[in-house]
Write a protein that holds these residues in place. Structure first.
Motif, PDB file in Angstrom:
ATOM      1  N   LEU A   1       0.880  -1.272   0.037  1.00 12.93           N
ATOM      2  CA  LEU A   1       0.078   0.026  -0.167  1.00 12.93           C
ATOM      3  C   LEU A   1       0.787   1.120  -0.119  1.00 12.93           C
ATOM      4  O   LEU A   1       0.600   2.098  -0.632  1.00 12.93           O
ATOM      5  CB  LEU A   1      -0.984   0.032   1.033  1.00 12.93           C
ATOM      6  CG  LEU A   1      -2.108  -1.203   1.100  1.00 12.93           C
ATOM      7  CD1 LEU A   1      -2.566  -1.136   2.369  1.00 12.93           C
ATOM      8  CD2 LEU A   1      -3.029  -0.902   0.240  1.00 12.93           C
ATOM      9  N   THR A   2       2.219   1.311   0.907  1.00 12.61           N
ATOM     10  CA  THR A   2       2.733   2.499   0.793  1.00 12.61           C
ATOM     11  C   THR A   2       3.306   2.421  -0.585  1.00 12.61           C
ATOM     12  O   THR A   2       3.413   3.933  -0.966  1.00 12.61           O
ATOM     13  CB  THR A   2       3.845   2.280   1.939  1.00 12.61           C
ATOM     14  OG1 THR A   2       3.333   1.983   3.067  1.00 12.61           O
ATOM     15  CG2 THR A   2       4.914   3.172   2.040  1.00 12.61           C
ATOM     16  N   ALA A   3       3.942   1.611  -1.342  1.00 12.79           N
ATOM     17  CA  ALA A   3       4.366   1.695  -2.592  1.00 12.79           C
ATOM     18  C   ALA A   3       3.656   2.204  -3.407  1.00 12.79           C
ATOM     19  O   ALA A   3       4.055   2.857  -4.502  1.00 12.79           O
ATOM     20  CB  ALA A   3       5.061   0.441  -2.905  1.00 12.79           C
TER      21      ALA A   3
ATOM     22  N   ALA B   1      -3.035   5.792   1.412  1.00 13.61           N
ATOM     23  CA  ALA B   1      -2.920   5.908   2.877  1.00 13.61           C
ATOM     24  C   ALA B   1      -3.725   4.776   3.733  1.00 13.61           C
ATOM     25  O   ALA B   1      -4.637   4.102   3.044  1.00 13.61           O
ATOM     26  CB  ALA B   1      -3.793   7.352   3.113  1.00 13.61           C
ATOM     27  N   TRP B   2      -2.960   4.451   4.766  1.00 14.23           N
ATOM     28  CA  TRP B   2      -3.440   3.345   5.626  1.00 14.23           C
ATOM     29  C   TRP B   2      -3.270   3.665   7.216  1.00 14.23           C
ATOM     30  O   TRP B   2      -2.233   4.349   7.237  1.00 14.23           O
ATOM     31  CB  TRP B   2      -2.806   2.058   4.963  1.00 14.23           C
ATOM     32  CG  TRP B   2      -1.285   2.080   5.034  1.00 14.23           C
ATOM     33  CD1 TRP B   2      -0.665   2.216   3.981  1.00 14.23           C
ATOM     34  CD2 TRP B   2      -0.624   1.552   6.279  1.00 14.23           C
ATOM     35  NE1 TRP B   2       0.972   2.124   4.590  1.00 14.23           N
ATOM     36  CE2 TRP B   2       0.745   1.692   5.781  1.00 14.23           C
ATOM     37  CE3 TRP B   2      -0.982   1.203   7.510  1.00 14.23           C
ATOM     38  CZ2 TRP B   2       1.700   1.631   6.879  1.00 14.23           C
ATOM     39  CZ3 TRP B   2       0.171   0.924   8.352  1.00 14.23           C
ATOM     40  CH2 TRP B   2       1.608   0.868   8.006  1.00 14.23           C
ATOM     41  N   ARG B   3      -3.837   2.655   7.660  1.00 14.97           N
ATOM     42  CA  ARG B   3      -3.601   2.930   9.239  1.00 14.97           C
ATOM     43  C   ARG B   3      -3.830   1.501   9.894  1.00 14.97           C
ATOM     44  O   ARG B   3      -4.621   0.559   9.378  1.00 14.97           O
ATOM     45  CB  ARG B   3      -4.325   3.759  10.023  1.00 14.97           C
ATOM     46  CG  ARG B   3      -5.965   3.219  10.241  1.00 14.97           C
ATOM     47  CD  ARG B   3      -6.540   4.235  11.328  1.00 14.97           C
ATOM     48  NE  ARG B   3      -8.214   3.926  11.212  1.00 14.97           N
ATOM     49  CZ  ARG B   3      -8.593   3.072  12.183  1.00 14.97           C
ATOM     50  NH1 ARG B   3      -7.815   2.541  12.890  1.00 14.97           N
ATOM     51  NH2 ARG B   3      -9.964   2.754  12.277  1.00 14.97           N
ATOM     52  N   PRO B   4      -3.136   1.048  10.871  1.00 15.78           N
ATOM     53  CA  PRO B   4      -3.242  -0.298  11.504  1.00 15.78           C
ATOM     54  C   PRO B   4      -4.604  -0.359  12.165  1.00 15.78           C
ATOM     55  O   PRO B   4      -5.108   0.700  12.693  1.00 15.78           O
ATOM     56  CB  PRO B   4      -2.273  -0.215  12.562  1.00 15.78           C
ATOM     57  CG  PRO B   4      -1.221   0.661  12.191  1.00 15.78           C
ATOM     58  CD  PRO B   4      -1.827   1.571  11.509  1.00 15.78           C
TER      59      PRO B   4
ATOM     60  N   TRP C   1      -7.400   3.854   2.326  1.00 22.01           N
ATOM     61  CA  TRP C   1      -8.561   4.921   1.804  1.00 22.01           C
ATOM     62  C   TRP C   1      -7.959   5.264   0.170  1.00 22.01           C
ATOM     63  O   TRP C   1      -6.871   5.394   0.114  1.00 22.01           O
ATOM     64  CB  TRP C   1      -8.581   6.030   2.687  1.00 22.01           C
ATOM     65  CG  TRP C   1      -8.973   5.619   4.162  1.00 22.01           C
ATOM     66  CD1 TRP C   1     -10.169   5.290   4.576  1.00 22.01           C
ATOM     67  CD2 TRP C   1      -8.245   5.664   5.351  1.00 22.01           C
ATOM     68  NE1 TRP C   1     -10.219   5.112   5.856  1.00 22.01           N
ATOM     69  CE2 TRP C   1      -8.832   5.411   6.348  1.00 22.01           C
ATOM     70  CE3 TRP C   1      -6.790   5.912   5.349  1.00 22.01           C
ATOM     71  CZ2 TRP C   1      -8.175   5.095   7.761  1.00 22.01           C
ATOM     72  CZ3 TRP C   1      -6.161   5.761   6.605  1.00 22.01           C
ATOM     73  CH2 TRP C   1      -6.855   5.569   7.681  1.00 22.01           C
ATOM     74  N   LEU C   2      -9.154   5.624  -0.412  1.00 21.34           N
ATOM     75  CA  LEU C   2      -8.844   6.136  -1.793  1.00 21.34           C
ATOM     76  C   LEU C   2      -9.952   7.237  -1.820  1.00 21.34           C
ATOM     77  O   LEU C   2     -11.099   6.962  -1.156  1.00 21.34           O
ATOM     78  CB  LEU C   2      -8.983   5.167  -2.616  1.00 21.34           C
ATOM     79  CG  LEU C   2      -7.934   4.152  -3.006  1.00 21.34           C
ATOM     80  CD1 LEU C   2      -8.452   2.672  -3.459  1.00 21.34           C
ATOM     81  CD2 LEU C   2      -6.693   4.669  -3.581  1.00 21.34           C
ATOM     82  N   ASN C   3      -9.638   8.348  -2.516  1.00 22.44           N
ATOM     83  CA  ASN C   3     -10.577   9.363  -2.916  1.00 22.44           C
ATOM     84  C   ASN C   3     -11.387   9.820  -1.585  1.00 22.44           C
ATOM     85  O   ASN C   3     -12.756   9.888  -1.513  1.00 22.44           O
ATOM     86  CB  ASN C   3     -11.475   8.954  -4.105  1.00 22.44           C
ATOM     87  CG  ASN C   3     -12.409   9.994  -4.611  1.00 22.44           C
ATOM     88  OD1 ASN C   3     -12.010  11.328  -4.398  1.00 22.44           O
ATOM     89  ND2 ASN C   3     -13.509   9.686  -4.868  1.00 22.44           N
ATOM     90  N   ARG C   4     -10.788  10.273  -0.556  1.00 19.52           N
ATOM     91  CA  ARG C   4     -11.336  10.363   0.753  1.00 19.52           C
ATOM     92  C   ARG C   4     -12.126  11.486   0.640  1.00 19.52           C
ATOM     93  O   ARG C   4     -13.209  11.780   1.663  1.00 19.52           O
ATOM     94  CB  ARG C   4     -10.413  10.395   1.775  1.00 19.52           C
ATOM     95  CG  ARG C   4      -9.533   9.208   2.245  1.00 19.52           C
ATOM     96  CD  ARG C   4      -8.427   9.615   3.263  1.00 19.52           C
ATOM     97  NE  ARG C   4      -9.139   9.290   4.487  1.00 19.52           N
ATOM     98  CZ  ARG C   4      -8.449   9.404   5.673  1.00 19.52           C
ATOM     99  NH1 ARG C   4      -7.118   9.402   5.529  1.00 19.52           N
ATOM    100  NH2 ARG C   4      -8.908   9.175   7.005  1.00 19.52           N
ATOM    101  N   SER C   5     -11.970  12.636  -0.327  1.00 23.32           N
ATOM    102  CA  SER C   5     -12.885  13.816  -0.253  1.00 23.32           C
ATOM    103  C   SER C   5     -13.958  13.707  -1.436  1.00 23.32           C
ATOM    104  O   SER C   5     -14.659  14.787  -1.548  1.00 23.32           O
ATOM    105  CB  SER C   5     -12.037  15.021  -0.882  1.00 23.32           C
ATOM    106  OG  SER C   5     -11.365  14.638  -2.012  1.00 23.32           O
TER     107      SER C   5
END
Length: 398
Positions: free
Chosen positions: A40-42, A46-49, A58-62
């Motif tokens: 995901l980082t590559a 964006a991500w979280r544990p 997440w994608l297209n958060r807005s």
């Protein structure tokens, strides 16, 4: 098929087989989580544990033009010694991806890559859930408790299903998979010499009687229209050929369509076990362990999955023959109890060594499903998909 799409699919198959070779059981998926997060980082996603070894991305958060949709993949393996003989066979003795969660994870990662490439064209936000501990560990519950569904309007998930022909989809409007539970029955008698059974109180004999009595719950104590299964799966009474043991332990599982049926089945297990044991002069303790509720789809979302799947496979893409509900269980029910969504079963048996059932030591995920489910996910969130062509355009995947 675009070169980017082809590259995405090839990478997904590679990742799937890497995950398969390095399985980790529920709540121990540390290497799996690390690999997911690195990928995901590559991709600059964006991500979280979440829930320890789980990950939310997440994608297209807005985005605001369409509902916020979540897609889920499970990541844990099982305590089974693999015997598939594949080149990517498990390297972890005693563990294997015997249910296809490696394929579910690889498919969600392929979806992530494709959606990232088209992020500016997504109409609404997308959340990706890489969930741990589906295999009895209530991982979905922990994900929800740690806000994995925050802001999400709808959720979709799937499971490969070797009992269905390749590409056939099952996604009913309501009940799709049963709830389950397990039980432990401990019978304590008086042990002694096998030549003097009259001086003993034989827990093995009582255990045999309890097993036979429990099998009559479905046939004689519950209505035949109810989708209920009661299975005694283990008898433990270690001893010697000339020794009547002190104790016998029965293990078993139930499958039920709703909580009312579960409560009634559990009540009967307790009553029948104790009364039968009493007639043999042995003590009886019954421990009931509720696990998952039934997985019940929301009609609007289920219909959407069916309609979009038929864009890929036509009207023949839906299976109308398999008896429902499926008696297996899924912790996806936790999500569906919170927000609207749907869970689908998709056939993986293509006649090429993919008919072994889930949880078999010979099982292996069918990689040919990855492109089709990725396309389904893309359609669900409103992303573009490559033009479809007649015939099996993924025949090269083996």
């Amino acid at each position: 098929m675009t070169s980017y799409w082809q590259e995405t699919m090839e990478q997904a198959v590679t990742v799937r087989r890497q995950l398969h070779a390095d399985p980790e059981p529920s709540w121990e998926e540390t290497r799996t989580a690390e690999k997911i997060r690195q990928i995901l980082t590559a991709m600059d996603i964006a991500w979280r544990p979440c829930a320890d070894t789980g990950t939310v991305a997440w994608l297209n958060r807005s985005g605001t033009k369409a509902p916020h949709i979540a897609l889920r993949g499970d990541i844990d393996a099982l305590s089974i010694h693999e015997q598939s003989g594949k080149d990517w066979c498990s390297r972890q003795t005693g563990y294997m991806h015997a249910c296809g969660h490696d394929g579910h994870t690889a498919t969600l990662l392929a979806t992530a890559r494709w959606l990232k490439h088209h992020e500016q064209r997504l109409p609404g936000p997308v959340t990706l859930l890489f969930q741990p501990a589906e295999e009895g560990g209530h991982g979905a519950k922990r994900m929800i408790e740690e806000s994995a569904l925050e802001g999400v309007d709808e959720i979709y998930g799937w499971h490969n299903w070797p009992a269905l022909p390749f590409g056939k989809l099952v996604c009913p409007d309501e009940l799709v998979m049963c709830g389950n539970g397990t039980f432990v029955i401990t019978l304590t008698g008086v042990g002694g010499h096998a030549s003097q059974p009259e001086l003993c109180r034989d827990p093995v004999l009582a255990a045999a009687a309890v097993v036979m009595a429990l099998q009559q719950i479905v046939a004689r104590r519950l209505a035949p229209q109810q989708a209920v299964v009661v299975s005694v799966t283990s008898i433990e009474a270690p001893s010697q050929p000339t020794v009547i043991p002190q104790r016998a332990v029965l293990l078993g599982s139930i499958r039920v369509p709703n909580r009312t049926s579960r409560d009634r089945a559990n009540q009967l297990i307790r009553e029948i076990s104790r009364q039968t044991a009493q007639s043999y002069g042995v003590d009886c303790e019954v421990e009931i362990l509720p696990r998952y509720d039934a997985t019940i789809n929301h009609p609007t979302q289920a219909a959407r999955v069916r309609n979009l799947w038929q864009e890929e496979f036509g009207t023949d893409g839906l299976d109308r023959q398999i008896p429902l509900p499926i008696m297996a269980s899924e912790d996806f029910h936790y999500y569906l109890q919170e927000i609207p969504g749907a869970f689908a079963l998709i056939g993986s048996d293509d006649g090429q060594d993919h008919a072994y059932p889930c949880h078999s030591p010979h099982y292996d995920f069918n990689d040919r499903l990855i492109p089709y489910v990725t396309r389904l996910f893309a359609r669900l969130v409103g992303a573009p998909v490559p033009p479809s062509t007649k015939g099996d355009q993924y025949e090269h995947i083996r």
